[in-house]
Structures are given as structure tokens and as C-alpha cells.
Design a protein around this motif. Structure first.
Motif, PDB file in Angstrom:
ATOM      1  N   LYS A 256       0.846  -1.190   0.000  1.00  0.00           N
ATOM      2  CA  LYS A 256       0.000   0.000   0.000  1.00  0.00           C
ATOM      3  C   LYS A 256       0.880   1.237   0.000  1.00  0.00           C
ATOM      4  CE  LYS A 256      -3.685  -2.132   2.782  1.00  0.00           C
ATOM      5  NZ  LYS A 256      -3.239  -3.069   3.762  1.00  0.00           N
ATOM      6  N   ILE A 257       0.443   2.257  -0.740  1.00  0.00           N
ATOM      7  CA  ILE A 257       1.194   3.511  -0.779  1.00  0.00           C
ATOM      8  C   ILE A 257       1.276   4.125   0.615  1.00  0.00           C
ATOM      9  CG2 ILE A 257       1.259   5.843  -1.731  1.00  0.00           C
ATOM     10  CD1 ILE A 257       1.916   3.677  -3.750  1.00  0.00           C
ATOM     11  N   LYS A 262       5.373   5.096   6.808  1.00  0.00           N
ATOM     12  CA  LYS A 262       5.863   4.388   7.997  1.00  0.00           C
ATOM     13  C   LYS A 262       7.255   3.809   7.760  1.00  0.00           C
ATOM     14  CE  LYS A 262       1.108   2.913   8.992  1.00  0.00           C
ATOM     15  NZ  LYS A 262       0.207   1.740   9.097  1.00  0.00           N
ATOM     16  N   ILE A 263       7.469   3.285   6.552  1.00  0.00           N
ATOM     17  CA  ILE A 263       8.757   2.660   6.254  1.00  0.00           C
ATOM     18  C   ILE A 263       9.853   3.708   6.092  1.00  0.00           C
ATOM     19  CG2 ILE A 263      10.011   1.235   4.587  1.00  0.00           C
ATOM     20  CD1 ILE A 263       7.279  -0.060   3.908  1.00  0.00           C
ATOM     21  N   LEU A 264       9.571   4.730   5.292  1.00  0.00           N
ATOM     22  CA  LEU A 264      10.599   5.723   4.964  1.00  0.00           C
ATOM     23  C   LEU A 264      10.961   6.613   6.148  1.00  0.00           C
ATOM     24  CD1 LEU A 264       9.416   6.778   1.387  1.00  0.00           C
ATOM     25  CD2 LEU A 264      11.087   5.050   2.038  1.00  0.00           C
ATOM     26  N   SER A 265      10.156   6.592   7.194  1.00  0.00           N
ATOM     27  CA  SER A 265      10.473   7.400   8.379  1.00  0.00           C
ATOM     28  C   SER A 265      11.445   6.671   9.307  1.00  0.00           C
ATOM     29  CB  SER A 265       9.192   7.735   9.147  1.00  0.00           C
ATOM     30  OG  SER A 265       8.549   6.545   9.605  1.00  0.00           O
ATOM     31  N   LEU A 267      14.962   5.417  10.162  1.00  0.00           N
ATOM     32  CA  LEU A 267      16.373   5.597   9.815  1.00  0.00           C
ATOM     33  C   LEU A 267      17.061   4.250   9.628  1.00  0.00           C
ATOM     34  CD1 LEU A 267      18.912   7.338   9.452  1.00  0.00           C
ATOM     35  CD2 LEU A 267      19.189   7.313  11.958  1.00  0.00           C
ATOM     36  N   GLY A 268      16.746   3.305  10.502  1.00  0.00           N
ATOM     37  CA  GLY A 268      17.349   1.976  10.394  1.00  0.00           C
ATOM     38  C   GLY A 268      17.034   1.321   9.062  1.00  0.00           C
ATOM     39  N   PHE A 269      15.777   1.480   8.594  1.00  0.00           N
ATOM     40  CA  PHE A 269      15.400   0.929   7.303  1.00  0.00           C
ATOM     41  C   PHE A 269      16.251   1.510   6.187  1.00  0.00           C
ATOM     42  CE2 PHE A 269      13.217   1.710   3.302  1.00  0.00           C
ATOM     43  CZ  PHE A 269      12.911   0.421   2.892  1.00  0.00           C
ATOM     44  N   TRP A 270      16.418   2.821   6.200  1.00  0.00           N
ATOM     45  CA  TRP A 270      17.199   3.470   5.139  1.00  0.00           C
ATOM     46  C   TRP A 270      18.645   2.997   5.144  1.00  0.00           C
ATOM     47  CZ3 TRP A 270      16.012   5.383   0.797  1.00  0.00           C
ATOM     48  CH2 TRP A 270      14.791   6.037   0.604  1.00  0.00           C
ATOM     49  N   LEU A 271      19.207   2.824   6.324  1.00  0.00           N
ATOM     50  CA  LEU A 271      20.599   2.377   6.405  1.00  0.00           C
ATOM     51  C   LEU A 271      20.741   0.956   5.860  1.00  0.00           C
ATOM     52  CD1 LEU A 271      21.590   3.791   9.921  1.00  0.00           C
ATOM     53  CD2 LEU A 271      22.211   4.698   7.671  1.00  0.00           C
ATOM     54  N   VAL A 272      19.806   0.077   6.216  1.00  0.00           N
ATOM     55  CA  VAL A 272      19.844  -1.294   5.714  1.00  0.00           C
ATOM     56  C   VAL A 272      19.612  -1.320   4.201  1.00  0.00           C
ATOM     57  CG1 VAL A 272      18.628  -3.509   5.712  1.00  0.00           C
ATOM     58  CG2 VAL A 272      19.241  -2.420   7.874  1.00  0.00           C
ATOM     59  N   ASP A 454       7.405  -2.227  11.566  1.00  0.00           N
ATOM     60  CA  ASP A 454       6.285  -2.920  12.180  1.00  0.00           C
ATOM     61  C   ASP A 454       5.975  -4.220  11.441  1.00  0.00           C
ATOM     62  OD1 ASP A 454       3.054  -3.294  12.312  1.00  0.00           O
ATOM     63  OD2 ASP A 454       3.849  -2.434  14.172  1.00  0.00           O
ATOM     64  N   GLU A 455       5.561  -5.231  12.184  1.00  0.00           N
ATOM     65  CA  GLU A 455       5.324  -6.553  11.604  1.00  0.00           C
ATOM     66  C   GLU A 455       4.315  -6.517  10.468  1.00  0.00           C
ATOM     67  OE1 GLU A 455       3.967 -11.042  13.041  1.00  0.00           O
ATOM     68  OE2 GLU A 455       4.125  -9.406  14.503  1.00  0.00           O
ATOM     69  N   LYS A 456       3.337  -5.630  10.541  1.00  0.00           N
ATOM     70  CA  LYS A 456       2.278  -5.584   9.531  1.00  0.00           C
ATOM     71  C   LYS A 456       2.772  -5.071   8.182  1.00  0.00           C
ATOM     72  CE  LYS A 456      -1.482  -4.952  12.874  1.00  0.00           C
ATOM     73  NZ  LYS A 456      -2.580  -4.068  13.312  1.00  0.00           N
ATOM     74  N   ILE A 457       3.917  -4.380   8.162  1.00  0.00           N
ATOM     75  CA  ILE A 457       4.398  -3.810   6.895  1.00  0.00           C
ATOM     76  C   ILE A 457       5.749  -4.400   6.481  1.00  0.00           C
ATOM     77  CG2 ILE A 457       3.111  -1.660   7.085  1.00  0.00           C
ATOM     78  CD1 ILE A 457       5.618  -0.336   8.205  1.00  0.00           C
TER      79      ILE A 457
END
Length: 554
Positions: A256-257, A262-265, A267-272, A454-457
């Protein structure tokens, strides 16, 4: 008490057969993915593909996934239509793309009206050098390379769809059972496809004493037919499973758009994600040039007699399988005697394989050791992360090894030219270490994502990481080819070899200097290392849990 319903997946043998069907399909797709990599020099001498044309064609594989977001659409198709339909669809799409690529490099295409059309069309030119260098087609690109790029784009859509479908299928059949082992086994078999490609692509191209590059692609297309057959057999097994359980296929929430925020906010996600694209961009595009790089830097022993015969290829491949089987199986043997016996067998077989590669004097058989150490240690590393943690530290170690390997190829390997033994030993050791690095990063990277979002995304997060990764897999084959051509533009040996090819001379190797492309790839490793260091600091500060084990002690 009512007896528990017994289904196909309750039978260990049946569910592992289901896994084997899916793994064999991906094994075949991995072979086709790099089918032209070991014969890059033949594509230049027989079809006029210089490094720029070769890199542009290879980068086309992920073009549609990146620019029309097909990777996201594939996830939506999987969510809506289920594993069975998507598996068959991916197999058909891969086969269609493979057939187009085969026609493009075949002798049927040469001199045809279709070749004439491609010579006068798709000559894209903006006048801006950087943009022109990353387009999927360019002015002066050989017609066969243009059509092959179109076929490879279509194949790339199918193989990415197949990859996510296989993952979903494994979860469906192994949920609550040996899921991690099943996924690791599927990955190991798929990686063996790389070694298989390196050994057999040149074998078929030179079969009969004459060079026919289309034979290699024909071999790949036959395997794509096998992949489709595996998916069809899996279709009926999976359908019977659903009939037994009376359940609809399990579905994750579709992408979902609204998930993006939630994902782009994070920091850990962006680094990975950045670490992922940097690391994989230094590995997969390199695979496409690695054989040619070794040909240009090694003094190879000319294989004669038995070592030049077709039969030695089969013998060496069997020995390679013994290495892979022994090393992989040793990880799961509970008996210490059997464990060390299997490992000893693998080590001896590896030494024999390396000796045969040296005696054959072919760069492709030398590079084929690349996935073997990865097959051996991937289960060990995955088990370590599960029980001990240290994922962020492993990401850093993997990046350091990556930098060391590319710099060794760039500066130390050329110094060994003239020494067949010394150069071959340096090449083997460096390639094996690079394979170890290839295991370190994935073993630590993918299990870290659930700790960051989050587990849902999670599904959406993986889809976005794959899309970001595909940007690098599209861009860097192009960049390597462009850097290779530009930095060798005034190289007298390269100029002389290209003139010989234009004059119709066959079997000419263009002796490229790979130093600057390898330095570029090493810089990707340095950037990945810096991000890994920062990721570890962020983990310590925010308590993301990257250094903690995945399995918590009760």
C-alpha cells in the motif's frame, strides 16, 4: 480426541519434494541470468558487443522492475492470484524473454529484416552524456544487443516474480516447520546455478570445435522450459494441498502507498536499504564481468589432451557437486564423525576441482568456485545470527572483505601475470573469500528487517528494499561497461585487438585493463562499510536489536 488432519505438507518427503520443485526452477533461472557472462569475449568477437553494449544489455534485466515498478506489480499479482497462478505466469514470462534473447544472438537474426529495423531504430540520444550512458538503448548499439536487451527485460520481470513466489510457496509448505532450513537450502541450490552457468555456457558455445554463442543461450532456454515444468508440477501439488485443507491460499497484506510513510520514516530501514544496494551492486554486476576480468589478468595454462576434451567438463562439474553437497550436508549432521567426514570430502574435492581448473586453463572454471564457500558457510552464519546475534558486526566484516577482494583483483592480481601458478592461486583465494563475504551480508541483512519496521508492513518493506536493490543492479552493469570502455580508449593493445575483430579475425581477446571498474566497486564496499559502522552506532543508541540473537532464550 479427533485425529489431526494429515495433509501433503505433514509428510516430510512430500513437502521437501515441493521445495525441490521450486528450488530447481530458481536454479534454472539463475543459470539463464548469467548465461552470457562467461562468454563476454566471444560476444565481442562474434557479435560486435563491446563492453558498453554488453553492460547495457546486462543492466536491462532489471530496467522494467525499476522504471515501471513491475516488482511492486508482481507482489500485487501474487497477493491477488496466489502462488500457483503466479508461479506459472513467472515461468511463462521467463521463457518468453529467454526465447527472444536466444533469437537475438542466433544466426537466424543476422542479416534479417528485423536486424535491419533494429539498426535504424531505438537509437536513443539525448545529448546529455550521463543520461545517454544509462539508457537501455543507445546510438550505435548492435541490433542483436538491442533485441537481447528487450528479451532480458522480459525475463527479468519473470525471474523477480518467480523469486517472491518461491519465497511465499516455501512459507506455505514449511510454516511451523523447517522454514529457515528450507529457505537456506533453496538459496544454496540457486547459487549453484551460477557455478553451473560458468562451467557449461562456454562448453556449449565451443562444442564441436566451432564457436556458436547461440548454443549457450539455447541451453539456457531449455532449462527455462524445465523451470516451467517444475512450476506446473508444483501447481498440481499445491492445488491438492488446498483441496485437503479446504483453505484459500495464504495472503499477506498487499503493498500500500500508505505504508511508505511508515517505512521511509525509519532511519534503520534506510541504512539497511542503502547497505543492501551498495553491497549487491558490487557483487552481481561484477559476476557478469568476472570471467573476462580473469582472462585479461591471468596467464592461463593451455589445456591440452584430456584437459581440453569435453568430457573433463562433466568430470569437473561432478567434483564441484561433491564439494557443494559435502560442505552443505556437514552443517546438518549430528554425528561428529559423519560431520568431519563430509567436510573432509568437501575440502579434498575442492582441492581436486581447483587443480583441474588450473590444468584446463579456463577463467570460467576458476571463477566457478565463487558460490561454493557460500554454500558451505551460509547455514553456519544463519545459525550464528539466530542464536548469537551480531548482525551489524557481520555486515561490517562482509563489507571489509568485499573491499579487500576488489582491491586485490585491481592491484595484486595484475602483478602475478606471467606466473600461471601464482596468479591462479591469488585468483582462487580471492574468489573464495568474496564468496564468504557474499554469505556474511545476506545472512545478517535480511533477518534484520523485521527488527526495523512494524510486523504488519514487513512485506512492503521487503518490496521497497528489492526495488532499491534493483536500481543498483540496473545501473552498475552499465557503469562498469562505460568505465571499461572510456579508461581503455587509448590502450594500444585494446585498440589493436578491436581492429583485428573488425577485420574479421576470430578468437581475439580484447585485453581490457579492469583496474578502474574494480576501484569503483571497492568504493561501493567502502561506502557500505561506513553505513555499517553508522548502523551499529544507531543500533546501540536506539536499541534496534540488530546485535541481539533472533532466537531469544526462554
Amino acid at each position: 480426541m479427533t485425529e489431526k488432519l494429515q495433509t501433503l505438507r505433514d509428510n516430510a518427503a512430500i513437502r521437501w519434494i515441493a521445495l525441490l520443485l521450486l528450488a530447481l526452477a530458481m536454479f534454472c533461472s539463475y543459470i539463464f541470468m548469467d548465461i552470457l557472462s562467461p562468454i563476454k569475449e566471444l560476444m565481442e568477437s562474434t557479435r560486435g558487443w563491446d563492453s558498453k553494449a554488453f553492460g547495457t544489455m546486462e543492466g536491462a534485466e532489471t530496467f522494467l522492475n525499476v522504471f515501471i515498478f513491475f516488482l511492486i506489480f508482481a507482489g500485487i499479482i501474487l497477493d491477488k492470484m496466489g502462488v500457483r497462478f503466479t508461479a506459472i505466469l513467472s515461468g511463462v514470462v521467463m521463457l518468453v524473454g529467454g526465447i527472444i534473447k536466444f533469437y537475438a544472438v542466433s544466426e537466424y537474426f543476422m542479416g534479417s529484416s528485423i536486424e535491419a529495423w533494429f539498426n535504424t531504430h531505438l537509437n536513443w540520444h539525448t545529448g546529455i552524456e550521463f543520461i545517454d550512458n544509462v539508457l537501455p538503448f543507445y546510438e550505435g548499439m548492435p541490433a542483436s544487443a538491442k533485441l537481447a536487451a528487450i528479451g532480458f527485460m522480459i525475463f527479468g520481470c519473470g525471474t523477480e516474480m518467480g523469486g517472491i513466489t518461491v519465497s511465499r510457496g516455501i512459507v506455505k509448505w514449511f510454516k511451523g516447520r523447517e522454514t529457515a532450513l528450507a529457505m537456506g537450502s533453496e538459496m544454496a541450490l540457486a547459487r549453484l546455478g551460477v557455478a553451473t552457468c560458468m562451467i557449461f555456457s562456454p562448453f556449449f558455445a565451443k562444442l564441436g570445435g566451432e564457436v556458436h554463442v547461440d548454443n549457450s543461450v539455447k541451453f539456457g532456454v531449455v532449462l527455462l522450459c524445465v523451470a516451467l515444468m517444475m512450476f506446473i508440477i508444483y501447481f498440481f501439488m499445491d492445488k491438492k494441498l488446498d483441496a485437503q485443507t479446504g483453505e484459500a491460499e495464504e495472503q499477506d497484506d498487499p503493498f500500500k502507498i500508505s505504508d511508505l510513510g511508515k517505512i521511509l520514516s525509519s532511519l534503520g530501514f534506510w541504512l539497511v536499504a542503502l547497505l543492501c544496494v551498495l553491497y549487491y551492486s558490487a557483487i552481481f554486476p561484477f559476476q557478469k564481468y568476472a570471467v573476462n576480468m580473469l582472462q585479461c589478468n591471468l596467464t592461463l595454462v593451455p589445456g591440452e589432451g584430456f584437459w581440453a576434451s569435453p568430457s573433463v567438463t562433466i568430470v569437473q562439474y561432478i567434483i564441484m557437486l561433491l564439494v557443494a553437497i559435502g560442505a552443505f550436508a556437514s552443517n546438518f549432521s549430528k554425528n561428529k564423525g559423519a560431520k568431519f567426514g563430509l567436510m573432509a570430502m568437501a575440502v579434498v574435492a575442492l582441492i581436486v576441482y581447483c587443480y583441474m581448473g588450473y590444468m584446463r586453463g579456463t577463467a570460467e572454471t576458476i571463477f566457478a568456485v565463487f558460490p561454493l564457500l557460500a554454500v558451505a558457510i551460509t547455514p553456519i552464519l544463519g545459525n550464528y545470527v539466530d542464536h548469537k546475534g551480531k548482525a551489524a558486526s557481520m555486515l561490517m566484516i562482509g563489507s571489509i572483505l568485499l573491499v579487500i577482494c576488489h582491491l586485490t583483483f585491481a592491484f595484486i592480481l595484475p602483478l602475478c601475470k606471467g606466473s600461471a601458478v601464482g596468479g591462479t592461486i591469488v585468483a582462487y583465494v580471492t574468489i573464495l573469500v568474496l564468496g564468504a563475504s557474499f554469505s556474511l551480508v545476506p545472512a545478517a541483512l535480511w533477518p534484520s528487517v523485521p527488527k526495523l519496521v512494524d510486523e504488519k508492513i514487513i512485506g512492503s518493506a521487503y518490496a521497497l528494499i528489492f526495488w532499491i536493490q534493483n536500481i543498483g543492479l540496473w545501473l552498475f552493469p552499465l557503469l562498469i561497461g562505460n568505465v571499461l570502455e572510456s579508461t581503455n580508449a587509448n590502450n594500444p593493445a585494446v585498440i589493436a585487438a578491436k581492429e583485428a575483430i573488425e577485420a574479421g579475425q576470430e578468437g581475439v581477446l580484447v585485453p581490457y585493463n579492469y583496474q578502474w571498474p574494480l576501484v569503483m566497486l571497492a568504493c561501493l564496499g567502502i561506502a557500505a562499510l561506513l553505513i555499517g559502522i553508522y548502523l551499529k552506532a544507531v543500533d546501540k543508541k536506539k536499541g534496534l536489536g540488530l546485535e541481539e540473537p533472533n532466537i531469544k532464550a526462554e
